[in-house]
Each structure stands twice: as structure tokens, then as C-alpha cells.
Scaffold this active site. Structure first.
Site, PDB file in Angstrom:
ATOM      1  CG  HIS A  90      -1.780   1.242   1.286  1.00 36.86           C
ATOM      2  ND1 HIS A  90      -2.766   1.503   0.351  1.00 36.86           N
ATOM      3  CD2 HIS A  90      -1.783   2.304   2.132  1.00 36.86           C
ATOM      4  CE1 HIS A  90      -3.347   2.658   0.633  1.00 36.86           C
ATOM      5  NE2 HIS A  90      -2.773   3.166   1.715  1.00 36.86           N
ATOM      6  CB  SER A  91       1.004   4.295   0.325  1.00 35.59           C
ATOM      7  OG  SER A  91       1.298   5.652   0.142  1.00 35.59           O
ATOM      8  CG  LEU A  92       7.365   3.542   0.515  1.00 33.86           C
ATOM      9  CD1 LEU A  92       8.113   3.974  -0.750  1.00 33.86           C
ATOM     10  CD2 LEU A  92       8.047   4.086   1.775  1.00 33.86           C
ATOM     11  CB  ALA A  94       2.108   0.074  -4.186  1.00 33.82           C
ATOM     12  CB  SER A 117      -3.224  -0.944  -2.167  1.00 33.29           C
ATOM     13  OG  SER A 117      -4.119  -0.212  -1.358  1.00 33.29           O
TER      14      SER A 117
END
Length: 254
Positions: A90-92, A94, A117
Site C-alpha cells: 500500500h502506498s510506498l 506498492a 494499493s
């Protein structure tokens, strides 16, 4: 299997058939995925990545480039390459998951699936001022605006003084991810996007399709940037169920 500081397991599975590897967002540690294993089949394993500079690695200097994290993650995953790996970030996280997936492909041990994500695709431009250029006040304001940090942490000067270098390093790592020309990976991909995410739009998540060489599907979920906290069960079930599908359809954003 000797424990690695790069990976944390929150439950023990004897001879797991598959391993879900979860990569945390900026500022987070492995503990953000502490309860996700409860949504897995008992035969499957979950491990979470822990970067230097947090939790049990608090004394280690934080990294500022995704490429610097990949060798340690790869070494930690090596004992698990005898089973299917599914990557979620998720975020970083990803971007870390994507870089790890690419390294696994190059090693000849591609993961079964990559799920990203709340993250813009790597070929899209950064829509904000680079974190490296912000003074401390502006950087603190960015953290507050993003959300996700408990108010009691923001209010504790000593704790913030301890966390700010790690947070700054993570944000720099995140802001400097750039792959102008997409190189598709020969693995299926899933994208998860928050419909009310002010940090990353649904279209920016959908743009990951350019990196998917074996099919891509986008899943929209209600919520802001940290929507996975409210939808972990659905995300885990979607990833593990999709692993058994032979094909997936790309969803186009109008």
C-alpha cells in the site's frame, strides 16, 4: 528457517502452501499487518516487511531509495521461494512490492501475483512538492494533512522528534520513484483504489495496467488514503481468490 529482521510473521503455519508478503506504507512498520493473517486460509502464511529505522530496527539508519531495500528483502524471501508468493503493498509499499516483484522475475522466481494499493503508477508525475525540499514545518503539515498518524503521536514532541527522520526518509523514497517508460512484468496484477482518496486518484491506480503483462484488474473501495485498514478482509480474500483465476480483465476509467 532463521528469522530475518526484514520480515515479521504474526502466526505460525506448518508447511504453508502459499505466502502473502505485505509491504507497509510510509512511516509504518510490519505491525500494520498484524491482524491480516486472520483472514487467510489456515494453510496460507502472511509475512510483513520491516524496513530499517522502525520497530525492532529503530537504531538502524532509514533508507531513502527503493533500490536500497530490495537486496535485503530478496535475501529474506530466499527461503520461501519454494512456494507461490503473492505480493501486496500500500502506498510506498506498492512501489517496494513492485521492485521486489521485478527482482524476483529477474531471478527466475516470479511471484504468482502483484497487488498494488493507493499508489500512482511509476510513470506518472509527482503531483506535489518533493519532500526533500520541504522545511520541517511544511513537512509536519504534510504528515498531518495525509492522516494516518494518531493525534497522540503528533502531540508528543519527543516521539515526533524520534520519528521525523524515518518519516522524511520514507517520503523521499516514495517521491523519487520514477519509471518514465513502463516495462510490463509477466505476472498478473491487481490494483486497489480508495474512492475518496485525496492523495492518489482511482485513475492513477488504474494506470498500473501499463506495467501488467499478464492481466490487470482494478478494485475500487470506499474510503480515503488509508482505506485498507477498513477493508483488510476484502483485500486479502480478493488477492487469494484471484490467485486461482487464470485470467483477469482490465478496467478502464472513463
Amino acid at each position: 528457517m532463521s528469522p530475518s529482521p526484514w520480515l515479521q510473521s504474526f502466526h505460525t503455519v506448518a508447511n504453508p502452501r502459499r505466502t502473502l508478503v505485505c509491504f507497509p506504507h510510509a512511516g509504518a512498520g510490519a505491525a500494520v499487518y498484524r491482524d491480516w493473517h486472520r483472514h487467510l486460509d489456515p494453510r496460507d502464511e502472511l509475512v510483513a516487511v520491516r524496513l530499517p529505522g522502525r520497530e525492532s530496527r529503530i537504531a538502524e539508519p532509514s533508507l531513502t531509495a527503493v533500490a536500497d531495500a530490495v537486496p535485503g528483502i530478496m535475501e529474506a524471501l530466499a527461503p520461501r521461494l519454494d512456494r507461490p508468493l503473492l505480493l501486496f503493498g500500500h502506498s510506498l509499499g506498492a512501489s517496494l512490492a513492485h521492485a521486489t516483484a521485478r527482482a524476483l522475475v529477474e531471478r527466475g522466481a516470479p511471484p504468482r501475483l502483484l497487488a498494488v494499493s493507493g499508489r500512482r503508477a511509476p510513470h506518472l508525475p509527482l503531483r506535489r512538492t518533493h519532500s526533500r525540499t520541504l522545511d520541517e514545518a511544511a513537512f509536519r503539515n504534510r504528515i498531518v494533512a495525509l492522516g494516518g498518524t494518531p493525534p497522540e503521536v503528533l502531540a508528543c514532541a519527543d516521539l515526533m522528534e524520534l520519528m521525523l527522520p524515518m518519516l522524511r526518509a520514507d517520503f523521499i523514497m516514495s517521491d523519487e520513484v520514477d519509471e518514465p517508460v513502463p516495462t510490463p512484468l509477466p505476472i498478473p496484477m491487481l490494483g486497489f483504489a480508495g474512492t475518496d482518496d485525496a492523495e492518489v486518484s482511482v485513475a492513477e491506480v488504474a494506470a498500473w495496467e501499463a506495467f501488467a503483462g499478464a492481466g490487470f484488474a482494478l478494485h475500487r473501495l470506499p474510503g480515503g488514503h488509508f482505506f485498507p485498514h477498513q477493508h483488510c478482509r476484502e483485500i486479502v480474500h480478493t488477492i487469494m481468490k484471484d490467485d486461482s483465476h487464470g485470467s483477469r480483465r482490465a478496467i478502464t476509467i472513463q
